[in-house]
Scaffold this motif. Structure first.
Motif, PDB file in Angstrom:
ATOM      1  N   PRO A   1      29.641 -20.838  35.283  1.00  0.00           N
ATOM      2  CA  PRO A   1      30.202 -19.784  36.136  1.00  0.00           C
ATOM      3  C   PRO A   1      31.686 -19.947  36.447  1.00  0.00           C
ATOM      4  O   PRO A   1      32.394 -18.970  36.653  1.00  0.00           O
ATOM      5  N   GLY A   2      32.176 -21.173  36.463  1.00  0.00           N
ATOM      6  CA  GLY A   2      33.585 -21.400  36.778  1.00  0.00           C
ATOM      7  C   GLY A   2      34.536 -21.172  35.627  1.00  0.00           C
ATOM      8  O   GLY A   2      35.758 -21.315  35.792  1.00  0.00           O
ATOM      9  N   ASP A   3      34.023 -20.809  34.466  1.00  0.00           N
ATOM     10  CA  ASP A   3      34.887 -20.573  33.310  1.00  0.00           C
ATOM     11  C   ASP A   3      35.892 -19.469  33.653  1.00  0.00           C
ATOM     12  O   ASP A   3      35.502 -18.388  34.115  1.00  0.00           O
ATOM     13  N   PRO A   4      37.195 -19.707  33.421  1.00  0.00           N
ATOM     14  CA  PRO A   4      38.201 -18.681  33.760  1.00  0.00           C
ATOM     15  C   PRO A   4      38.016 -17.373  33.009  1.00  0.00           C
ATOM     16  O   PRO A   4      38.528 -16.336  33.429  1.00  0.00           O
ATOM     17  N   GLY A   5      37.267 -17.385  31.914  1.00  0.00           N
ATOM     18  CA  GLY A   5      37.016 -16.157  31.165  1.00  0.00           C
ATOM     19  C   GLY A   5      36.220 -15.129  31.944  1.00  0.00           C
ATOM     20  O   GLY A   5      36.225 -13.944  31.598  1.00  0.00           O
ATOM     21  N   PHE A   6      35.535 -15.572  33.016  1.00  0.00           N
ATOM     22  CA  PHE A   6      34.741 -14.643  33.823  1.00  0.00           C
ATOM     23  C   PHE A   6      35.508 -14.115  35.043  1.00  0.00           C
ATOM     24  O   PHE A   6      34.943 -13.375  35.845  1.00  0.00           O
ATOM     25  N   ALA A   7      36.766 -14.484  35.191  1.00  0.00           N
ATOM     26  CA  ALA A   7      37.561 -14.033  36.338  1.00  0.00           C
ATOM     27  C   ALA A   7      37.647 -12.503  36.342  1.00  0.00           C
ATOM     28  O   ALA A   7      37.953 -11.884  35.324  1.00  0.00           O
ATOM     29  N   GLY A   8      37.352 -11.900  37.479  1.00  0.00           N
ATOM     30  CA  GLY A   8      37.430 -10.455  37.605  1.00  0.00           C
ATOM     31  C   GLY A   8      36.199  -9.703  37.147  1.00  0.00           C
ATOM     32  O   GLY A   8      36.118  -8.480  37.309  1.00  0.00           O
ATOM     33  N   HIS A   9      35.226 -10.398  36.566  1.00  0.00           N
ATOM     34  CA  HIS A   9      33.998  -9.741  36.137  1.00  0.00           C
ATOM     35  C   HIS A   9      33.095  -9.462  37.346  1.00  0.00           C
ATOM     36  O   HIS A   9      33.164 -10.144  38.359  1.00  0.00           O
ATOM     37  N   GLU A  10      32.240  -8.450  37.209  1.00  0.00           N
ATOM     38  CA  GLU A  10      31.307  -8.105  38.278  1.00  0.00           C
ATOM     39  C   GLU A  10      29.889  -8.004  37.724  1.00  0.00           C
ATOM     40  O   GLU A  10      29.692  -7.584  36.587  1.00  0.00           O
ATOM     41  N   TRP A  11      28.901  -8.366  38.576  1.00  0.00           N
ATOM     42  CA  TRP A  11      27.493  -8.246  38.228  1.00  0.00           C
ATOM     43  C   TRP A  11      26.777  -7.579  39.392  1.00  0.00           C
ATOM     44  O   TRP A  11      26.859  -8.045  40.531  1.00  0.00           O
ATOM     45  N   ARG A  12      26.080  -6.485  39.129  1.00  0.00           N
ATOM     46  CA  ARG A  12      25.402  -5.746  40.192  1.00  0.00           C
ATOM     47  C   ARG A  12      23.953  -5.459  39.785  1.00  0.00           C
ATOM     48  O   ARG A  12      23.716  -4.905  38.706  1.00  0.00           O
ATOM     49  N   VAL A  13      23.009  -5.817  40.637  1.00  0.00           N
ATOM     50  CA  VAL A  13      21.610  -5.441  40.438  1.00  0.00           C
ATOM     51  C   VAL A  13      21.419  -4.068  41.068  1.00  0.00           C
ATOM     52  O   VAL A  13      21.548  -3.914  42.276  1.00  0.00           O
TER      53      VAL A  13
END
Length: 426
Positions: free
Chosen positions: A244-256
């Motif tokens: 989860p801390g990978d910088p590649g995921f910065a700014g991504h969103e996840w919504r159920v």
């Protein structure tokens, strides 16, 4: 809906009505309301995978103002008309070459995007098998063997996904990283206990918190026999799943945007409108289907005979995802059919009516979503010359309920929020 106090109250129709209310609560168009991301400066690319992904994509097309392109993958026979997005169908629960080709095509769509572009991922249950992408040193046949071993192990979905993430080129957030530097917004219809985004479809755009070492420990703990190529891949440290801390995921969103919890609440409201109290036991039930059934049946017995902890009449509702550990002889049916058959035995003679069904419309590999059972089901099977206990031992719930005419066959529902169980007592 007819009230239980009125003459001619149809208990089977009542249970079907609860199922339909649960499905309606997960309707894609309703689920998407208020969930659309802002339009980007650049392109909008939509990707999706799962047994309800085509219907969700259709609703997204209708709601999205502006151009978009993309690719959706769903199970054979689960497609829906799409105007702007390409649709591919593949096999589930055992992956096939069509799914592998779709995964390659999807990865190709994501390459070359910019920071001004937006990727919208529409993810529903079943996406894991529909997007096979074997990790280094593995073939599609190896991934199929891994999937079959996991399904037969009886392990909960979290265990299976911890292993899958380490043996794939798309799972565990890898698909999202392929879109870098574009922003990724993932809209999820959850079919997993607890609604954890990283567990739905093995989280192709959502990273998990596990490790390679943890995956190896789980394989040993659950006694899972992996093919040689997968075992070698897991033994090494090449290509670990991103964290989860990978910088590649910065700014991504996840919504159920839809889940079992919301659907059970809708079913409870429908029951109460018919004059039947509803008790939601849990939306995150896990474990062997037949053992879970015994617990549900024990509670139903307590209610029926002693009026506690709930007064009659009452419908007991639950969701989640049970498992079935298959023996060498395999089985015929699915986890919901197995649950229903175990309830039929454990609640024999009681004034109960039950429906257990997979909310996507298919329970396992047959054509039914599940089955109806009641306190007389076991006796009716014996009258037909069948042994319900032997059928349960052989995991042949389909054969049992086919003889009784009690299979539940609604067809594909267009969504997937996992198991739905309702037991009417009284």
């Amino acid at each position: 809906m007819t009230s239980i106090s009125e003459p001619g109250f149809d208990r089977r129709a009542f249970l079907i009505g609860l199922f339909e209310a649960a499905i309606a609560a997960a309707d894609p168009a309703e689920a998407l309301k208020g969930q659309l991301p802002e339009r980007p400066k650049g392109r909008t690319v939509v990707i999706g995978a799962g047994k309800g992904a085509a219907q969700l994509a259709g609703a997204f097309e209708a709601a999205w103002e502006g151009p978009l392109t993309g690719l959706i993958v769903t199970r054979y026979g689960y497609g829906a008309p799409l105007e702007r997005l390409a649709l591919r169908e593949a096999a589930h629960p055992v992956p096939d070459a069509a799914g592998a080709a779709a995964a390659v095509e999807m990865l190709g769509l994501l390459r070359g995007l910019t920071a001004d572009d937006l990727v919208v991922a529409l993810i529903t249950g079943g996406g894991s098998a529909l997007l096979p992408a074997p990790g280094p040193g593995m073939t599609l046949a190896d991934e199929v063997a891994v999937n079959e071993a996991l399904l037969a192990s009886g392990a909960p979905i979290s265990v299976m996904n911890a292993i899958r993430r380490e043996l794939s080129e798309v799972k565990g957030g890898r698909l999202a990283l392929a879109a870098a530097p574009a922003r990724v917004v993932t809209l999820i219809v959850s079919d997993v206990p607890g609604d954890r985004p990283e567990e739905v479809a093995s989280g192709p755009t959502v990273p998990g918190a596990g490790s390679r070492a943890e995956a190896r420990r789980l394989v040993e703990t659950w006694g899972i026999s992996l093919p040689d190529a997968a075992a070698r891949a897991l033994a090494g440290e090449e290509n670990p799943a991103p964290l989860p801390g990978d910088p590649g995921f910065a700014g991504h969103e996840w919504r159920v945007i839809a889940s079992a919890a919301r659907s059970l609440e809708a079913a409870a409201a429908r029951a109460e409108a018919a004059g039947v109290a509803a008790a939601i036991l849990s939306d995150a039930v896990e474990g062997e289907a037949r053992e879970v059934a015994k617990v549900h049946a024990a509670l139903a017995r307590e209610v029926a005979l002693k009026g506690r902890p709930f007064a009659l009449p009452v419908v007991l509702l639950s969701g989640g995802e049970t498992t079935v550990t298959l023996g060498a002889s395999g089985g015929r049916g699915g986890r919901n059919g197995e649950f229903a058959l175990a309830v039929a035995l454990a609640a024999e003679g009681l004034p109960v009516r039950a429906l257990a069904a997979d909310t996507d419309g298919i329970d396992g590999t047959e054509d039914n979503a599940g089955a109806f059972a009641d306190g007389g089901s076991a006796g009716r099977l014996r009258a037909l010359g069948a042994d319900p206990a032997a059928l349960l031992a052989a995991h042949d719930s389909y054969g049992a309920f086919a003889q009784l005419g009690d299979l539940f066959v609604p067809g594909p529902t267009g969504t997937n929020i996992n198991d739905f169980r309702a037991i009417l007592v009284g």
